[in-house]
Design an enzyme around this catalytic site. Structure first.
Site, short mmCIF file in Angstrom:
data_model
loop_
_atom_site.label_atom_id
_atom_site.label_comp_id
_atom_site.label_asym_id
_atom_site.label_seq_id
_atom_site.Cartn_x
_atom_site.Cartn_y
_atom_site.Cartn_z
N LYS A 1 0.83 -1.20 0.00
CA LYS A 1 0.00 0.00 0.00
C LYS A 1 0.86 1.26 0.00
O LYS A 1 0.60 2.22 -0.72
CB LYS A 1 -0.91 0.02 1.23
CG LYS A 1 -1.89 1.20 1.23
CD LYS A 1 -2.51 1.48 2.57
CE LYS A 1 -1.59 2.33 3.42
NZ LYS A 1 -2.31 3.09 4.46
N ASN A 2 1.93 1.26 0.80
CA ASN A 2 2.76 2.45 0.92
C ASN A 2 3.54 2.76 -0.34
O ASN A 2 4.09 3.85 -0.48
CB ASN A 2 3.72 2.30 2.11
CG ASN A 2 2.99 2.38 3.44
OD1 ASN A 2 1.83 2.76 3.51
ND2 ASN A 2 3.68 2.02 4.52
N ARG B 1 -4.47 11.25 4.15
CA ARG B 1 -3.36 12.20 4.22
C ARG B 1 -2.46 12.12 3.00
O ARG B 1 -1.96 13.14 2.51
CB ARG B 1 -2.53 11.94 5.48
CG ARG B 1 -3.21 12.26 6.78
CD ARG B 1 -2.21 12.19 7.93
NE ARG B 1 -1.13 13.15 7.76
CZ ARG B 1 -1.16 14.41 8.17
NH1 ARG B 1 -2.22 14.87 8.79
NH2 ARG B 1 -0.14 15.20 7.97
N CYS C 1 -4.24 13.55 12.60
CA CYS C 1 -3.97 12.13 12.47
C CYS C 1 -3.87 11.51 13.84
O CYS C 1 -3.28 12.10 14.75
CB CYS C 1 -2.68 11.91 11.70
SG CYS C 1 -2.26 10.18 11.46
N ARG D 1 2.43 14.73 11.96
CA ARG D 1 2.93 14.53 10.61
C ARG D 1 2.76 15.81 9.77
O ARG D 1 2.02 15.84 8.79
CB ARG D 1 2.23 13.34 9.94
CG ARG D 1 2.51 12.04 10.67
CD ARG D 1 2.42 10.85 9.76
NE ARG D 1 1.09 10.26 9.79
CZ ARG D 1 0.80 9.08 9.25
NH1 ARG D 1 1.72 8.38 8.67
NH2 ARG D 1 -0.42 8.60 9.31
N PRO D 2 3.46 16.90 10.12
CA PRO D 2 3.25 18.17 9.44
C PRO D 2 3.72 18.12 7.99
O PRO D 2 4.54 17.30 7.60
CB PRO D 2 4.11 19.13 10.27
CG PRO D 2 5.18 18.28 10.87
CD PRO D 2 4.52 16.97 11.16
N VAL D 3 3.16 19.03 7.19
CA VAL D 3 3.53 19.10 5.78
C VAL D 3 4.58 20.18 5.54
O VAL D 3 4.87 20.50 4.38
CB VAL D 3 2.28 19.36 4.91
CG1 VAL D 3 1.28 18.22 5.04
CG2 VAL D 3 1.63 20.69 5.27
N ASP D 4 5.16 20.72 6.60
CA ASP D 4 6.15 21.79 6.44
C ASP D 4 7.28 21.40 5.50
O ASP D 4 7.72 22.21 4.67
CB ASP D 4 6.75 22.17 7.81
CG ASP D 4 5.71 22.70 8.77
OD1 ASP D 4 4.51 22.60 8.45
OD2 ASP D 4 6.09 23.19 9.84
N ASP E 1 5.72 0.91 11.51
CA ASP E 1 4.44 0.29 11.13
C ASP E 1 4.32 -1.16 11.60
O ASP E 1 3.27 -1.77 11.41
CB ASP E 1 4.25 0.35 9.61
CG ASP E 1 3.78 1.71 9.14
OD1 ASP E 1 3.46 2.56 10.00
OD2 ASP E 1 3.72 1.93 7.92
N ARG F 1 -8.29 -0.51 5.21
CA ARG F 1 -7.43 0.47 4.55
C ARG F 1 -6.08 -0.13 4.17
O ARG F 1 -5.44 0.35 3.23
CB ARG F 1 -7.19 1.68 5.47
CG ARG F 1 -8.41 2.56 5.69
CD ARG F 1 -8.04 3.75 6.57
NE ARG F 1 -6.83 4.38 6.11
CZ ARG F 1 -5.80 4.70 6.89
NH1 ARG F 1 -5.85 4.46 8.18
NH2 ARG F 1 -4.72 5.27 6.39
#
Length: 431
Positions: free
Chosen positions: A22-23, A102, A126, A131-134, A316, A408
């Site tokens: 999946k990843n 996400r 989350c 898990r920032p998008v910076d 994970d 998922r």
């Protein structure tokens, strides 16, 4: 909302086919936005997240078709999906779509690189951390985009195209590295990524992009070099096997006892986890068909693990390994270094009778003689499957609620376990 009922105490015997990762599948699907030609992805898992991303890509104008199963193939046989983004019809990804997944935020890179503009909603919260998008935004700015954040949206512009640059990540980021690979592939000039993530899924994306005509060298190492090209073509690419699924089932066999061949699993993708499983007392051997895991019923030994970026122990698989350690003969220590707040499964494992004490980012697990079945609640994808592992070994019946988390990330979970002798069934709530 569906639930899963498990009656524990049975060993696992047989074969479990490992699905496509999946990843890896999600960023590969997003890469289809980079070309007007068809990208064909083989070995695609049939998961809720894949279906949701198909819907999101459709919003941007991606047409897709799914090859049907051939006569005689097993129900869980892998799928082939053809994705075609001949024309991008919308460069905006709205909140109602991005908030559901996400990873869909990553569409910002190919939309910007190909169309010169993208407006993508910031993802929501989350359960396992911020898990920032910076760092993803930093990538776009380093490549010459102007980025504004307004009303919950990231609005990126590069009307004259992106420009190659040096990108150095202050910390390892898989999402940031995926973003940089996709954006830099169509940037003018040379890009160098330093402190890049080395995960196998990064290598898989780079391999696919190179088949599409990109010029990427060094994927899988901390430094990656990219020479931008004017356009990318279509390609055919097979998704690599899911190392998290393989590790999960390996831990299930170690926990219950038995002998299972994980068909198609690649040991190179999860060696640190296999090492920990062997230290715990299970036998692990590699065959030309995959990985064989077996345990004859002897007691498990406690093992200390610390999560780390690849090739370290995967975050994970942390919850699954904690479930395994709940019945080890002694105390083990599990340290989580990747995500904050990723111990929410602890209180649910305690419902089985597990003895776990938390101190910051460390969980101390004192093994017990046996677990007892109980009603439990899934909190996130990996935590939910740790409850399944515990239930397989527990005495009596367990009902796992909120199994949409499992859907998922784990394809045909009940079927794969049932074929190896587990008593597992899905309960559909009426209405």
């Amino acid at each position: 909302m569906d639930r899963i009922r498990i009656v524990g105490g049975r060993t696992l015997e047989g074969r479990i086919p490992i699905s496509g990762a999946k990843n890896a599948a999600l960023p590969l699907m997003i890469a289809s936005l980079l070309t007007s030609e068809t990208l064909t992805l083989e070995n695609m898992p049939n998961l809720a997240d894949v279906s949701m991303l198909l819907r999101i890509l459709g919003h941007h104008g991606v047409d897709y078709s799914v090859d049907g199963r051939r006569p005689g193939e097993m129900p869980h046989a892998s799928r082939t999906i053809h994705l075609s983004a001949r024309a991008i019809v919308d460069t905006m990804a709205p909140y109602e779509l991005v908030s559901k997944m996400r990873a869909s935020f990553w569409v910002v890179a190919p939309l910007l690189a190909r169309m010169g503009e993208a407006k993508v909603s910031l993802p929501g919260g989350c359960a396992i951390g911020t898990r920032p998008v910076d760092l993803l935004i930093m990538v776009l700015e380093r490549l010459g985009a102007s980025v504004e954040i307004e009303a919950g949206y990231v609005h990126a512009r590069a009307q004259k195209g992106l420009r190659g640059a040096e990108i150095r990540f202050p910390k390892v980021t898989v999402g940031g590295t995926h973003t940089a690979l996709m954006a830099a592939s169509l940037a003018h000039g040379h890009t160098r990524i330093e402190n890049a993530a080395c995960e196998p899924e990064i290598v898989d994306l780079a391999d696919c992009l190179n088949k599409m005509g990109a010029k990427i060298k060094g994927a899988g190492q901390t430094a990656i070099e990219i020479e931008g090209v004017g356009s990318l073509s279509g390609a055919r690419h097979a998704v690599l096997p899911d190392r998290i699924e393989a590790g999960t089932y390996a831990m299930a066999v170690a926990m219950t006892g038995g002998d299972v061949l994980l068909e198609g699993a690649s040991p190179a993708l999860l060696q640190s986890a296999l090492d920990a499983i062997e230290q715990a007392g299970a036998g692990v051997s590699v065959t030309n068909e995959g990985i064989r895991v077996r345990r004859n019923g002897a007691g498990l030994s406690p093992v200390d693990v610390t999560t780390a970026p690849f090739p370290g122990f995967p975050t994970d698989l942390q919850a699954q390994f904690m479930a395994l350690m709940t019945v080890a003969k002694g105390c083990s220590r599990i340290t989580e270094t990747i995500f904050e707040n990723r111990f929410m499964h602890v209180q649910e494992l305690a419902r089985f009778g597990a003895k776990i004490r938390l101190e910051g980012d460390i969980a101390f697990v004192e093994g017990v003689e046996s677990l007892q079945g109980a009603p439990v609640m899934a909190t996130d994808l990996r935590a939910s499957v740790s409850l399944v592992i515990a239930a397989l070994a527990a005495e009596g019946e367990t009902v796992v609620n909120r199994v949409y988390h499992l859907d998922r990330g784990f394809e045909h979970l009940e079927e794969k376990l049932s074929r190896c002798g587990a008593l597992v069934e899905r309960l559909s709530n009426p209405g």
